[in-house]
Design a protein around this motif. Sequence first.
Motif, short mmCIF file in Angstrom:
data_model
loop_
_atom_site.label_atom_id
_atom_site.label_comp_id
_atom_site.label_asym_id
_atom_site.label_seq_id
_atom_site.Cartn_x
_atom_site.Cartn_y
_atom_site.Cartn_z
N LEU A 10 -18.50 75.10 -52.37
CA LEU A 10 -17.58 75.58 -51.34
C LEU A 10 -18.20 75.46 -49.95
N ALA A 11 -19.46 75.76 -49.82
CA ALA A 11 -20.14 75.66 -48.53
C ALA A 11 -20.11 74.22 -48.02
N THR A 12 -20.29 73.27 -48.90
CA THR A 12 -20.25 71.86 -48.52
C THR A 12 -18.84 71.43 -48.16
N THR A 13 -17.87 71.88 -48.92
CA THR A 13 -16.47 71.50 -48.69
C THR A 13 -15.94 72.05 -47.38
N PHE A 14 -16.32 73.27 -47.03
CA PHE A 14 -15.81 73.92 -45.82
C PHE A 14 -16.87 74.00 -44.74
N ALA A 15 -17.70 73.02 -44.63
CA ALA A 15 -18.75 73.01 -43.61
C ALA A 15 -18.13 73.03 -42.22
N ALA A 16 -18.85 73.57 -41.28
CA ALA A 16 -18.38 73.63 -39.89
C ALA A 16 -18.20 72.22 -39.34
N PRO A 17 -17.28 72.05 -38.38
CA PRO A 17 -17.08 70.73 -37.80
C PRO A 17 -18.36 70.23 -37.14
N ALA A 18 -18.46 68.93 -36.98
CA ALA A 18 -19.64 68.33 -36.36
C ALA A 18 -19.83 68.87 -34.96
N THR A 19 -21.07 69.17 -34.63
CA THR A 19 -21.35 69.66 -33.28
C THR A 19 -21.98 68.55 -32.46
N ALA A 20 -21.76 68.64 -31.18
CA ALA A 20 -22.29 67.65 -30.24
C ALA A 20 -23.22 68.37 -29.28
N ALA A 21 -24.50 68.06 -29.34
CA ALA A 21 -25.47 68.68 -28.44
C ALA A 21 -25.30 68.09 -27.04
N PRO A 22 -25.36 68.94 -26.00
CA PRO A 22 -25.16 68.45 -24.64
C PRO A 22 -26.10 67.31 -24.23
N GLU A 23 -27.33 67.34 -24.72
CA GLU A 23 -28.30 66.29 -24.33
C GLU A 23 -28.06 64.96 -25.06
N ASP A 24 -27.18 64.94 -26.04
CA ASP A 24 -26.89 63.70 -26.76
C ASP A 24 -26.24 62.65 -25.86
N VAL A 25 -25.33 63.09 -25.00
CA VAL A 25 -24.63 62.19 -24.09
C VAL A 25 -24.54 62.87 -22.73
N THR A 26 -24.95 62.15 -21.68
CA THR A 26 -24.93 62.72 -20.34
C THR A 26 -24.32 61.73 -19.35
N LEU A 27 -23.88 62.26 -18.23
CA LEU A 27 -23.38 61.45 -17.12
C LEU A 27 -24.17 61.84 -15.89
N SER A 28 -24.58 60.83 -15.12
CA SER A 28 -25.20 61.09 -13.82
C SER A 28 -24.47 60.24 -12.79
N ALA A 29 -24.47 60.70 -11.55
CA ALA A 29 -23.80 59.97 -10.47
C ALA A 29 -24.70 59.93 -9.25
N THR A 30 -24.76 58.77 -8.61
CA THR A 30 -25.52 58.61 -7.38
C THR A 30 -24.67 57.85 -6.37
N ILE A 31 -25.09 57.90 -5.13
CA ILE A 31 -24.40 57.18 -4.06
C ILE A 31 -25.29 56.05 -3.60
N TYR A 32 -24.68 54.86 -3.41
CA TYR A 32 -25.41 53.71 -2.89
C TYR A 32 -24.69 53.23 -1.64
N ASP A 33 -25.42 53.00 -0.58
CA ASP A 33 -24.90 52.43 0.66
C ASP A 33 -23.72 53.21 1.23
N LYS A 34 -23.72 54.52 1.11
CA LYS A 34 -22.76 55.46 1.71
C LYS A 34 -21.33 55.39 1.19
N THR A 35 -20.95 54.36 0.43
CA THR A 35 -19.55 54.27 -0.01
C THR A 35 -19.39 53.93 -1.49
N LEU A 36 -20.48 53.78 -2.20
CA LEU A 36 -20.40 53.35 -3.60
C LEU A 36 -20.91 54.46 -4.51
N ILE A 37 -20.06 54.93 -5.42
CA ILE A 37 -20.49 55.89 -6.43
C ILE A 37 -20.90 55.09 -7.66
N ILE A 38 -22.12 55.32 -8.14
CA ILE A 38 -22.60 54.68 -9.37
C ILE A 38 -22.67 55.77 -10.44
#
Length: 141
Positions: A10-38
């Motif tokens: 039963l524990a295997t059948t009703f296991a909690a949904p998959a969790t996603a750790a915050p550090e697994d996928v990240t987004l960063s943003a920087t500015i280049y030449d005053k008008t470009l978001i990377i």
Amino acid sequence: MTAVIAAPLLATTFAAPATAAPEDVTLSATIYDKTLIIVTFTNNTPYMLSCDWVATGNTEPLPFFEYKSHRTVLANNSSWDDVEVGPGDYQIDWLCAPTNGGWGKEWGTEKLSSRVTADPTTITVGRAAGSLGSLGSIFGS
């Protein structure tokens, strides 16, 4: 005896949904030449991801503008995207989900993701963060 054998099943059948750790996928943003978001997605998972990002801005001369983009990010890899924008303050929201397994996992911000793993990224383009804009010229230079 039956209850002892059934409990692990039963524990295997009703296991909690998959969790996603915050550090697994990240987004960063920087500015280049005053008008470009990377925007860079970093994928630290074994899954290929489908990622979307939206930069919503309080921009000049328009009072509101939105830039959208889609990226595919390979497993254990990074992928970047860029957009040229007008001066203003932007909030970047995002969502990534696996395309090959990892079903039920998701990473992103509250605006786009049902499983929040990050806060939105804010960025100022074309002027100093927190500047007074045209009011700053009242005080001279």
